[in-house]
Design an enzyme around this catalytic site. Sequence first.
Site, short mmCIF file in Angstrom:
data_model
loop_
_atom_site.label_atom_id
_atom_site.label_comp_id
_atom_site.label_asym_id
_atom_site.label_seq_id
_atom_site.Cartn_x
_atom_site.Cartn_y
_atom_site.Cartn_z
N ASP A 124 58.84 115.11 -53.50
CA ASP A 124 58.82 113.75 -54.02
C ASP A 124 60.17 113.09 -53.76
O ASP A 124 61.20 113.53 -54.28
CB ASP A 124 58.54 113.80 -55.53
N CYS A 138 55.25 106.24 -53.78
CA CYS A 138 54.48 107.42 -54.17
C CYS A 138 52.98 107.22 -54.19
O CYS A 138 52.24 107.90 -53.47
CB CYS A 138 54.93 107.90 -55.55
N HIS A 157 49.66 111.26 -59.90
CA HIS A 157 50.02 109.85 -59.70
C HIS A 157 48.92 109.04 -59.01
O HIS A 157 49.19 108.12 -58.23
CB HIS A 157 51.34 109.74 -58.92
N HIS A 169 62.55 113.75 -57.48
CA HIS A 169 62.50 112.43 -58.11
C HIS A 169 63.47 112.42 -59.30
O HIS A 169 63.63 113.42 -59.99
CB HIS A 169 61.07 112.16 -58.59
N ASP A 221 56.65 112.82 -49.52
CA ASP A 221 55.70 111.70 -49.59
C ASP A 221 56.26 110.44 -48.95
O ASP A 221 55.49 109.57 -48.53
CB ASP A 221 55.24 111.45 -51.03
N HIS A 222 57.56 110.31 -48.86
CA HIS A 222 58.21 109.17 -48.19
C HIS A 222 59.71 109.44 -48.16
O HIS A 222 60.15 110.54 -48.53
CB HIS A 222 57.92 107.84 -48.91
N LYS A 267 63.17 104.61 -49.38
CA LYS A 267 62.01 104.45 -50.25
C LYS A 267 61.76 102.98 -50.58
O LYS A 267 62.67 102.23 -50.88
CB LYS A 267 62.25 105.23 -51.55
#
Length: 584
Positions: free
Chosen positions: A38, A78, A139, A293, A345-346, A370
Amino acid sequence: LCFRRCVIAALISCLFWNMFGLSAAMDYKPNILLFLADDLGIGDIGCYGNHSIRTPNIDRLAREGVKLTQHIAAASLCTPSRAAFLTGRYPIRSGMASSNRYRALQWNAGSGGLPANETTFARLLQQQGYTTGLIGKWHQGVNCESFNDHCHHPLNHGFDYFYGMPLTLRNNCQNNKSLDLDPVLQAKLWFYTQIIFLAVLTLTAGKLTGLIPIHWKIITCFTLVGSLFFISWYSSYGFVQYWNCILMRNHDVTEQPMRLEKTAFLMLKEAISFIKRNRHGPFLLFISFLHVHTPLFTTAKFLGKSRHGLYGDNVEEMDWMVGKILDLLDKEGLKNHTFTYFASDHGGHLEAQNGSAQLGGWNGIYKGGKGMGGWEGGIRVPGVVTWPGVLPAGTVIDEPTSLMDIYPTVVHLAEGILPRDRVIDGQNLMPLLQGTAQKSEHEFLFHYCGSYLHAVRWHQKDSGAVWKAHYVTPVFHPPGAGACYGKRICPCFGEGVTHHDPPLLFELSQDPSEAKPLSADTEPLFDTVIRRMGRAIEEHRRTLTPVPEQLSVSNVVWKPWLQPCCGTFPFCWCDKEGDSTQIL
């Protein structure tokens, strides 16, 4: 005669052995192990060039398998990125792309989420006999109309087992951290509340001193309105830790609020337990890390051990968890029978800071991060795949690939059939990974910021060029800073973006940092490339169909009747994990 019979028997035995062996090989389905970090930046791990944060276990995956250097997330935030990962489709197709400033789900008690008519890879693998599990972050929503309908829940999307957070980590989950859930709106609400109560105090003082001729009923009415206004917003924002920071096992809330000091241990324990229970396979295990995160809660074993502060500590703890799971595969004899994938995820969150301390990731040479729909730093992520004996070790692939590609890839490995009633944007990676294909199947990739198309990538296969046109870019603050410092994240629309006509054009194979935009004066093919991309956008938009927007304001706001609760609402607190406080 006896010798001849023995020879014939041996030949028949060998024939049957080969037949059954071939049949077994044809019936063989690998286990699928998917790691998704994350907010991890592509520059944060050793195999992508970081020499100061120690990630030996992720680096081991790269040495033993295939490293993807142009691996692209379908979104830079996300919720939409994970929706695309799970469905193999751009998030705009499922309604998981936002046209407002709320680009990710904000509350467990919101009504938006991954629609029930979307088919995840977990659902398809479940139909092929796989036991499917998700450990970690979801999420993608929980409920639609009541606190226990679980319409968006992982178990309603093909997972047999779920343990983790239905939402995502936030600073609010840890005591003594600055609030990061809608801080601007909260500040305004506090301001309006103070104005109302200041007015009440002024009117009361005026009444008591006789300076303001006013009836007590009016003052009482002002007081009541102010109190209702305060309760209406503070009942949600004032208890974020209880409403959002929870752990669930399947449909049951097990910790509310969650105790971060033991969360990593619980996640690792659950992953190990799932593999041991299902070691006879086949299984799909999606380990969706809460790392890295913010608030970057890290156990004592790793605090202060890295050279990059709390963020580096958190990355190294995650890598250690990866290593524990890989060691278990080896111990259980599953390593050679498991397709293993690691990605983020990014891109890293550049604006995540605490004073001079950087709390977000590093995106290497790539611009942005992000939340930025077009710039490479927000969407180019690490991607590593291993399957000993099937995928060649130490391979590096520079072709464009996407997180959406995992969907058709694992469905292919499970001998499933892709849905034929919808567009699947991902491509099966196996020919590229095994070396039977040299070029990516992706010709165009479309880079959205929410529901707004910001950039397009064209992989010109005959020349090997990778063109990228930016139609919209965020306005950095301060100018030239490379991020939107002072804001939590860069916007997708409005005054915070710049529209480009003609678009900014880059050739990524020559300029991966997107430092030198091309023009008609410097690039003879400029007009040809821009026209071709324009046609591609038109063709892409013709494949889109209107769907309900899951991230509309009405869907993302807190609704108390949808709140998951382990007690009787609003008395929601519990710790069903007991005193399992082992420190990693």
